[in-house]
Motif scaffolding. Structure first.
Motif, PDB file in Angstrom:
ATOM      1  N   ASN A 183       0.806  -1.227   0.000  1.00  0.00           N
ATOM      2  CA  ASN A 183       0.000   0.000   0.000  1.00  0.00           C
ATOM      3  C   ASN A 183       0.836   1.273   0.000  1.00  0.00           C
ATOM      4  O   ASN A 183       0.278   2.367  -0.075  1.00  0.00           O
ATOM      5  CB  ASN A 183      -0.905   0.042   1.246  1.00  0.00           C
ATOM      6  N   TRP A 184       2.152   1.115   0.104  1.00  0.00           N
ATOM      7  CA  TRP A 184       3.001   2.318   0.251  1.00  0.00           C
ATOM      8  C   TRP A 184       4.210   2.240  -0.685  1.00  0.00           C
ATOM      9  O   TRP A 184       5.365   2.161  -0.233  1.00  0.00           O
ATOM     10  CB  TRP A 184       3.470   2.463   1.706  1.00  0.00           C
ATOM     11  N   PRO A 185       3.955   2.275  -2.006  1.00  0.00           N
ATOM     12  CA  PRO A 185       5.073   2.093  -2.958  1.00  0.00           C
ATOM     13  C   PRO A 185       6.130   3.189  -2.848  1.00  0.00           C
ATOM     14  O   PRO A 185       7.321   2.920  -3.005  1.00  0.00           O
ATOM     15  CB  PRO A 185       4.381   2.133  -4.329  1.00  0.00           C
ATOM     16  N   ARG A 186       5.709   4.400  -2.578  1.00  0.00           N
ATOM     17  CA  ARG A 186       6.706   5.487  -2.463  1.00  0.00           C
ATOM     18  C   ARG A 186       7.555   5.289  -1.209  1.00  0.00           C
ATOM     19  O   ARG A 186       8.757   5.563  -1.207  1.00  0.00           O
ATOM     20  CB  ARG A 186       6.017   6.853  -2.422  1.00  0.00           C
ATOM     21  N   SER A 187       6.921   4.830  -0.154  1.00  0.00           N
ATOM     22  CA  SER A 187       7.672   4.582   1.077  1.00  0.00           C
ATOM     23  C   SER A 187       8.669   3.443   0.883  1.00  0.00           C
ATOM     24  O   SER A 187       9.774   3.472   1.451  1.00  0.00           O
ATOM     25  CB  SER A 187       6.723   4.238   2.230  1.00  0.00           C
ATOM     26  N   LEU A 188       8.276   2.462   0.085  1.00  0.00           N
ATOM     27  CA  LEU A 188       9.197   1.352  -0.196  1.00  0.00           C
ATOM     28  C   LEU A 188      10.426   1.864  -0.957  1.00  0.00           C
ATOM     29  O   LEU A 188      11.566   1.515  -0.624  1.00  0.00           O
ATOM     30  CB  LEU A 188       8.484   0.251  -0.992  1.00  0.00           C
ATOM     31  N   ALA A 189      10.179   2.712  -1.966  1.00  0.00           N
ATOM     32  CA  ALA A 189      11.309   3.268  -2.731  1.00  0.00           C
ATOM     33  C   ALA A 189      12.185   4.129  -1.816  1.00  0.00           C
ATOM     34  O   ALA A 189      13.425   4.089  -1.892  1.00  0.00           O
ATOM     35  CB  ALA A 189      10.790   4.101  -3.902  1.00  0.00           C
ATOM     36  N   TRP A 190      11.541   4.884  -0.916  1.00  0.00           N
ATOM     37  CA  TRP A 190      12.280   5.732   0.031  1.00  0.00           C
ATOM     38  C   TRP A 190      13.125   4.875   0.981  1.00  0.00           C
ATOM     39  O   TRP A 190      14.314   5.151   1.205  1.00  0.00           O
ATOM     40  CB  TRP A 190      11.257   6.571   0.800  1.00  0.00           C
ATOM     41  N   ALA A 191      12.501   3.821   1.522  1.00  0.00           N
ATOM     42  CA  ALA A 191      13.219   2.926   2.443  1.00  0.00           C
ATOM     43  C   ALA A 191      14.419   2.294   1.737  1.00  0.00           C
ATOM     44  O   ALA A 191      15.513   2.188   2.307  1.00  0.00           O
ATOM     45  CB  ALA A 191      12.276   1.846   2.962  1.00  0.00           C
ATOM     46  N   THR A 192      14.218   1.905   0.489  1.00  0.00           N
ATOM     47  CA  THR A 192      15.302   1.277  -0.278  1.00  0.00           C
ATOM     48  C   THR A 192      16.447   2.275  -0.491  1.00  0.00           C
ATOM     49  O   THR A 192      17.627   1.925  -0.352  1.00  0.00           O
ATOM     50  CB  THR A 192      14.767   0.765  -1.638  1.00  0.00           C
ATOM     51  N   ALA A 193      16.082   3.520  -0.799  1.00  0.00           N
ATOM     52  CA  ALA A 193      17.114   4.553  -1.003  1.00  0.00           C
ATOM     53  C   ALA A 193      17.877   4.816   0.297  1.00  0.00           C
ATOM     54  O   ALA A 193      19.108   4.959   0.301  1.00  0.00           O
ATOM     55  CB  ALA A 193      16.476   5.843  -1.518  1.00  0.00           C
TER      56      ALA A 193
END
Ligand SMILES: N[C@@H](CCC(=O)N[C@@H](CS)C(=O)NCC(=O)O)C(=O)O
Length: 235
Positions: A183-193
Motif C-alpha cells: 500500500n506504500w510504494p513510495r515509502s518502499l522506494a524511500w526505504a530502499t534509497a
C-alpha cells in the motif's frame, strides 16, 4: 579545534546513537568515535562514566572542545548547523513538517519501537509483527506517502534531511520484519534509497557482525517464530 568525539553505542543496540552518527557523517563532519558498550551488565558502569560529564548519563553524547552536546536531536541539529543547514529543507513549511516527523519519532512514534527493539532487527529468527504494530506502521507510511509524492523523492523532502535520518532505525526495524509495503510504494522506494545510502550501509554492516542481544520481552506469547525474510521487495 580538537576533533569532535562522539560517545556512540553498541551498533546493534543503540538506535539513538545511530541517528547522531548518521547526521555527523552526512554533514561531512570528521569525528572520533568511542563506542560505549551498552549491553548488560557492563552497561551500568559504562553509563556511570558518561554521567561524569553528561547529565542524562546516556549515549549519544558529542564533545566538541568544551561543549557537551547530549541527546540525539541536539547532535543532529548541531551537525545541520555546521553544514550550513543542508540537512533541513529551505521551505518554511517543509522544515516545520520535517521537524514534526523528527519530534514524532523522538517521542516514541506511537509506540512502534517499544516492542520491536532495535536489537531484534538483527535476529536471525523473528516473530511476525502484531496487528497493532502493523496498524502503527501503516499510520506512519500513510503520512509519508503524500510527502514523498509532493517532493518527488527520493527522500522525504527531495534531498536527504534530518527527518530521513531520524527514521532510519524505524525503517531498519520494519523492513527486517514482515511488513508488506504493497500500500506504500513510495515509502518502499524511500526505504530502499535510505538503506542503500553509504553511511547507513556502513553502520549496518558493522552491526550485522555483532553477537545478538536477546530480549525475552520480544516474543509475543502464542505467536509463531518464523524465519525473517529480511529482504525488501524489488521496486
Ligand atoms: N533521548 C535520548 C535517548 C538516548 C538513549 O535512550 N540512549 C540509550 C542507548 S540507545 C541509553 O544510553 N540508555 C541508557 C539508560 O537508559 O540508562 C536521545 O535521543 O539521545
Amino acid at each position: 579545534m580538537a576533533m569532535p568525539l562522539l560517545y556512540s553505542g553498541t551498533k546493534n543496540a543503540s538506535s539513538w546513537a545511530m541517528r547522531a552518527w548518521l547526521a555527523l557523517r552526512e554533514a561531512g563532519i570528521a569525528f572520533d568515535e568511542e563506542v560505549v558498550d551498552i549491553r548488560r551488565p557492563q552497561r551500568f558502569a559504562n553509563l556511570d562514566r558518561i554521567a561524569a560529564f553528561s547529565p542524562p548519563a546516556m549515549v549519544p553524547v558529542l564533545v566538541v572542545n568544551e561543549a557537551v552536546i547530549f541527546d540525539s536531536i541536539a547532535i543532529m541539529e548541531y551537525a545541520n548547523d555546521v553544514a550550513a543547514g543542508i540537512l533541513l529543507p529551505d521551505d518554511l513549511n517543509a522544515r516545520a513538517c520535517a521537524r514534526s516527523l523528527i519530534s514524532w519519532q523522538h517521542s516514541g512514534l506511537s509506540q512502534i519501537c517499544a516492542r520491536i527493539s532495535f536489537e531484534s532487527a538483527f535476529y536471525p529468527l523473528k516473530r511476525s509483527l502484531t496487528v497493532t504494530e502493523r496498524a502503527e506502521a501503516g499510520r506512519l507510511f500513510d503520512c509519508l506517502e503524500p510527502i514523498l509524492q509532493g517532493s518527488g523523492g527520493p527522500f522525504l523532502f527531495g534531498t536527504l534531511s534530518l527527518a530521513d535520518l531520524m527514521l532510519v532505525p524505524t525503517v531498519v526495524r520494519l523492513t527486517r520484519h514482515d511488513l508488506d509495503f504493497a500500500n506504500w510504494p513510495r515509502s518502499l522506494a524511500w526505504a530502499t534509497a535510505l538503506l542503500g545510502r553509504a553511511s547507513v550501509a556502513e553502520w549496518m554492516q558493522e552491526a550485522d557482525k555483532l553477537p545478538h542481544i536477546w530480549f525475552d520481552e520480544y516474543l509475543v506469547p502464542g505467536d509463531p517464530i518464523k524465519m525473517a525474510p529480511a529482504v525488501l521487495p524489488a521496486i
